[in-house]
Structures are given as structure tokens and as C-alpha cells.
Motif scaffolding. Structure first.
Motif, short mmCIF file in Angstrom:
data_model
loop_
_atom_site.label_atom_id
_atom_site.label_comp_id
_atom_site.label_asym_id
_atom_site.label_seq_id
_atom_site.Cartn_x
_atom_site.Cartn_y
_atom_site.Cartn_z
N GLU A 198 17.46 11.15 122.15
CA GLU A 198 18.89 11.36 122.01
C GLU A 198 19.51 10.34 121.06
O GLU A 198 19.05 9.20 120.95
CB GLU A 198 19.59 11.26 123.38
N PHE A 199 20.55 10.78 120.41
CA PHE A 199 21.30 9.93 119.50
C PHE A 199 22.04 8.86 120.28
O PHE A 199 22.65 9.13 121.32
CB PHE A 199 22.30 10.79 118.72
N VAL A 200 22.00 7.64 119.77
CA VAL A 200 22.73 6.52 120.37
C VAL A 200 23.87 6.09 119.44
O VAL A 200 25.01 6.00 119.86
CB VAL A 200 21.79 5.33 120.64
N SER A 201 23.52 5.83 118.18
CA SER A 201 24.52 5.31 117.26
C SER A 201 24.03 5.51 115.84
O SER A 201 22.82 5.61 115.59
CB SER A 201 24.77 3.83 117.52
N GLY A 202 24.97 5.57 114.90
CA GLY A 202 24.60 5.69 113.50
C GLY A 202 25.62 4.99 112.63
O GLY A 202 26.77 4.74 113.04
N ILE A 203 25.19 4.65 111.43
CA ILE A 203 26.06 3.98 110.48
C ILE A 203 25.80 4.55 109.10
O ILE A 203 24.65 4.71 108.68
CB ILE A 203 25.87 2.44 110.52
N SER A 204 26.87 4.86 108.40
CA SER A 204 26.73 5.51 107.11
C SER A 204 26.44 4.50 106.00
O SER A 204 26.73 3.31 106.13
CB SER A 204 28.00 6.30 106.77
N ARG A 205 25.85 4.98 104.94
CA ARG A 205 25.72 4.16 103.74
C ARG A 205 27.10 4.05 103.12
O ARG A 205 28.02 4.80 103.43
CB ARG A 205 24.74 4.82 102.78
N GLY A 206 27.23 3.06 102.25
CA GLY A 206 28.49 2.91 101.55
C GLY A 206 29.58 2.31 102.41
O GLY A 206 29.67 1.09 102.55
N ASP A 207 30.39 3.14 103.02
CA ASP A 207 31.56 2.63 103.75
C ASP A 207 31.23 2.10 105.14
O ASP A 207 32.10 1.53 105.80
CB ASP A 207 32.66 3.67 103.83
N GLY A 208 29.99 2.27 105.59
CA GLY A 208 29.59 1.72 106.89
C GLY A 208 30.31 2.33 108.07
O GLY A 208 30.50 1.66 109.10
N ARG A 259 19.32 11.86 103.07
CA ARG A 259 20.12 12.94 102.49
C ARG A 259 21.33 12.39 101.75
O ARG A 259 21.78 11.28 102.02
CB ARG A 259 20.62 13.90 103.58
N ARG A 260 21.88 13.19 100.89
CA ARG A 260 23.01 12.74 100.09
C ARG A 260 24.34 13.11 100.71
O ARG A 260 25.39 12.89 100.11
CB ARG A 260 22.89 13.31 98.68
N GLY A 261 24.33 13.66 101.91
CA GLY A 261 25.58 14.00 102.56
C GLY A 261 26.36 12.78 102.99
O GLY A 261 25.85 11.66 102.97
N LEU A 262 27.59 13.01 103.39
CA LEU A 262 28.48 11.91 103.72
C LEU A 262 28.51 11.58 105.20
O LEU A 262 28.97 10.51 105.59
CB LEU A 262 29.90 12.24 103.24
N VAL A 263 28.02 12.49 106.03
CA VAL A 263 28.17 12.34 107.47
C VAL A 263 26.85 11.94 108.10
O VAL A 263 25.79 12.50 107.78
CB VAL A 263 28.67 13.66 108.10
N VAL A 264 26.90 10.99 109.00
CA VAL A 264 25.71 10.60 109.76
C VAL A 264 25.40 11.69 110.79
O VAL A 264 26.27 12.08 111.56
CB VAL A 264 25.95 9.25 110.45
N SER A 265 24.16 12.12 110.79
CA SER A 265 23.76 13.18 111.71
C SER A 265 23.36 12.61 113.07
O SER A 265 22.85 11.50 113.16
CB SER A 265 22.59 13.97 111.13
N ARG A 266 23.60 13.41 114.11
CA ARG A 266 23.17 13.05 115.47
C ARG A 266 21.89 13.79 115.85
O ARG A 266 21.45 13.69 117.00
CB ARG A 266 24.28 13.38 116.47
#
Length: 125
Positions: A45-55, A100-107
Motif C-alpha cells: 500500500e501507498f504510504v507517501s510520495g514526493i514529486s520531482r521539482g516542486d517537492g 514518468r514525465r507526469g506531474l502527479v505522484v501516483s499511489r
């Protein structure tokens, strides 16, 4: 990309742990990073994620307010600070990289391209 998580261990309920995940490679700053966990007999299961760039950070409802994810791109490392731990947090924790080059962190685990071997977190009551 190789990922290596560390920092797991045995802690009493209410205690804290800080997980680290070090990544190889020169493009760490281009990855979305995620933490997942898997308890015996349960799905990952997903716990946490952080995006590239803007964090931008994302959390599962079960850990929101207790866990904090952060990243240090200069050190190719992502962290998970876990406070107020509960017995139900007991699991193997995995870090993962999404190229991936998308903007949203996936769960969704299947989206992630690379996984570390996991670190055990055990919370005693």
C-alpha cells in the motif's frame, strides 16, 4: 537506478523512526519518489510520495499528520520521518522511483519503475 532503504527497526508504540532511501544515478531530481509498505498477508500500500521539482507531498490518510516525507536531491536521498508510530504501522517499507514525465505522484505500485529491497519496521504495543 538502484535504491537502498535503511532506518527500520523495532520501536515501541508512540515512538519515532526515520527511514532513508539512497538512490544511485545522476537523474534523481527527475524522479517522483514514493514510500510503500506491506504487512504480512496484505497487499502493498501507498504510504507517501514526493514529486520531482516542486517537492509536493502526498500521504495516505492512515499516516497523515504523523509521517513526513522529504527529499535531498543533492544527496540523492528521500526520507520518511515517522512519528507517533502505532502497531498497525508494522510492515516492510519500500521506497520506489517513478520515472514518468507526469506531474502527479501516483499511489499505484505498478506505476513505479524501480524498487528498493525494503526495510522492516516493527512497532510493539
Amino acid at each position: 537506478v538502484q535504491l537502498q532503504a535503511s532506518g527500520g527497526g523495532l520501536v515501541q508504540a508512540g515512538g519515532s523512526l526515520r527511514l532513508s532511501c539512497a538512490a544511485s544515478g545522476r537523474s534523481f531530481s527527475n524522479y517522483h519518489m514514493g514510500w510503500f509498505r506491506q504487512a504480512p498477508g496484505k497487499e502493498r500500500e501507498f504510504v507517501s510520495g514526493i514529486s520531482r521539482g516542486d517537492g509536493r507531498t502526498y500521504y495516505a490518510d492512515s499516516v497523515k499528520g504523523r509521517f513526513t516525507i522529504s527529499r535531498d536531491d543533492a544527496k540523492n536521498t528521500v526520507y520518511l520521518q515517522m512519528n507517533s508510530l502505532k502497531p498497525e504501522d508494522t510492515a516492510v517499507y519500500y521506497c520506489a522511483a517513478d520515472l514518468r514525465r507526469g506531474l502527479v505522484v501516483s499511489r499505484t505500485p505498478v506505476v513505479y519503475d524501480y524498487w528498493g529491497p525494503g526495510t522492516q519496521v516493527t512497532v510493539s504495543s
